[in-house]
Design a protein around this motif. Structure first.
Motif, short mmCIF file in Angstrom:
data_model
loop_
_atom_site.label_atom_id
_atom_site.label_comp_id
_atom_site.label_asym_id
_atom_site.label_seq_id
_atom_site.Cartn_x
_atom_site.Cartn_y
_atom_site.Cartn_z
N SER A 2 -4.09 -4.88 -13.59
CA SER A 2 -3.91 -3.93 -14.69
C SER A 2 -3.07 -2.76 -14.20
O SER A 2 -3.28 -2.24 -13.11
N THR A 3 -2.11 -2.38 -15.01
CA THR A 3 -1.26 -1.26 -14.62
C THR A 3 -1.88 0.04 -15.10
O THR A 3 -2.42 0.12 -16.20
N VAL A 4 -1.79 1.06 -14.25
CA VAL A 4 -2.38 2.35 -14.58
C VAL A 4 -1.50 3.05 -15.61
O VAL A 4 -0.28 3.06 -15.49
N ALA A 5 -2.14 3.63 -16.63
CA ALA A 5 -1.37 4.31 -17.67
C ALA A 5 -0.74 5.58 -17.12
O ALA A 5 -1.28 6.24 -16.24
N LEU A 80 -11.18 7.26 -4.40
CA LEU A 80 -11.50 5.88 -4.80
C LEU A 80 -12.50 5.87 -5.96
O LEU A 80 -12.44 4.98 -6.82
N VAL A 83 -10.53 6.19 -9.11
CA VAL A 83 -9.89 4.92 -9.47
C VAL A 83 -10.93 3.99 -10.09
O VAL A 83 -10.66 3.33 -11.10
N GLN A 87 -11.13 2.44 -14.06
CA GLN A 87 -11.19 1.01 -14.37
C GLN A 87 -12.50 0.65 -15.07
O GLN A 87 -12.67 -0.49 -15.47
N ALA B 2 -1.71 7.21 -11.50
CA ALA B 2 -0.34 7.24 -10.98
C ALA B 2 0.56 6.33 -11.80
O ALA B 2 0.34 5.13 -11.86
N LEU B 5 2.05 2.54 -10.91
CA LEU B 5 1.33 1.88 -9.83
C LEU B 5 0.15 1.12 -10.41
O LEU B 5 -0.48 1.57 -11.35
N THR B 6 -0.14 -0.05 -9.84
CA THR B 6 -1.36 -0.73 -10.24
C THR B 6 -2.52 -0.09 -9.48
O THR B 6 -2.31 0.62 -8.50
N PHE B 7 -3.73 -0.33 -9.97
CA PHE B 7 -4.90 0.23 -9.29
C PHE B 7 -4.95 -0.24 -7.84
O PHE B 7 -5.32 0.51 -6.94
N GLU B 8 -4.58 -1.50 -7.64
CA GLU B 8 -4.62 -2.05 -6.28
C GLU B 8 -3.65 -1.31 -5.37
O GLU B 8 -3.98 -0.96 -4.24
N LEU B 10 -2.53 1.71 -5.82
CA LEU B 10 -3.00 3.08 -5.65
C LEU B 10 -4.07 3.14 -4.56
O LEU B 10 -4.05 4.03 -3.70
N GLN B 11 -5.01 2.17 -4.59
CA GLN B 11 -6.06 2.14 -3.57
C GLN B 11 -5.47 1.97 -2.18
O GLN B 11 -5.90 2.62 -1.23
#
Lengths: 197, 94
Positions: A2-5, A80, A83, A87, B2, B5-8, B10-11
């Protein structure tokens, strides 16, 4: 995957969540707050070069280093946890926020050990201006750590049961901003007090 | 958070910053056991601290991804701090 908005908030004229904007205003004032102490420290050091060097060498570098690592780790888990809640992963969110809280406790315990060692050697704020600066800077910093742990405990409490609302993840980001700032202050205090002499 | 960026990703980025901060901490502690003249240790200590602070502010505090004008909340107070310290240091010489 999933892409972050992108961080767009059309509700707000500034394009930024207002809690977050408020936190940045507060952080700007906090930078000046700690700048006052560090400015005083620089001037006092120039007046008492030898005494500052002697006193600084009495500080426990090992405990200071461990505490630096503890705070850096807490910054990672804080980031974290944001994040995770973005999600909607409640389990990870709770885990990372709890770890952040535990790091805060760990930091305070180590700081207490350092303080009590100094006290038992008869070293107090009135011992000399180096220790006056040391106690006031690390003391205010520790107070900031406690100040961050209070809302953290509240958010942890709210995450029990039904879980923390995913659409309130900005609150976690805002708390994170504050927490990272507290880490940032320590990043400067650590070399200033423990290392550069 | 961000943009782009994907969550992965970013982590992974956060983890990388964390490791960099640990390495820089080890470096600044290691360097402190050597003596580099009157101001050498101060300059090295401050340079490493500023590097660490920049990593925390840009990545953990999202300044890299956020609106650019947010950076002035850091730049302005730091500028005033430096101006005051500079003034005090210069005044002392007289």
């Amino acid at each position: 995957m999933s892409t972050v908005a992108a961080p767009q908030h059309e509700r707000f004229a500034t394009g930024i969540y207002h809690g977050k904007l408020g936190m940045w205003v507060f952080i700007a004032s906090e930078i000046m707050f700690f700048s006052g102490f560090i400015g005083a420290f620089i001037v006092l050091r120039n007046l008492h070069l030898e005494m500052f060097a002697e006193s600084a060498h009495e500080l426990n570098k090992v405990l200071g280093t461990i505490n630096t690592a503890v705070l850096i780790s807490s910054s990672l888990t804080m980031a974290l946890s944001h994040v995770a809640i973005e999600q909607g992963n409640q389990q990870k969110f709770r885990l990372y926020l709890s770890l952040t809280f535990l790091c805060g406790i760990g930091f305070l315990i180590i700081k207490t050990i350092e303080y009590s060692a100094k006290f038992s050697h008869g070293i107090f704020p009135e011992t000399n201006v180096f220790y006056a600066s040391y106690y006031i800077m690390t003391g205010f910093h520790a107070a900031h750590v406690i100040g961050g742990m209070i809302p953290m405990a509240w958010f942890l409490f709210r995450s029990m049961g039904k879980g923390f609302p995913q659409n309130e993840h900005h609150k976690i980001e805002t708390l994170g901003l504050y927490w990272h700032f507290v880490d940032l202050v320590w990043i400067f205090l650590f070399p200033t007090l423990y290392l550069i002499f | 958070m961000a943009a782009g960026l994907t969550f992965e990703q970013l982590q992974k980025k956060y983890l990388g910053i964390f490791l960099a901060l640990l390495v820089l901490t080890a470096l600044t502690v290691g360097v402190s056991f050597f003596h580099f003249g009157d101001v050498g240790n101060i300059i090295i200590g401050i340079l490493i601290a500023v590097t660490k602070a920049a990593l925390v502010a840009m990545i953990f505090m999202h300044l890299q991804f956020d609106k650019a004008w947010l950076r002035y909340f850091v730049i302005v107070p730091v500028f005033f701090f430096l101006a005051i310290v500079f003034a005090l240091t210069v005044l002392e010489k007289f």
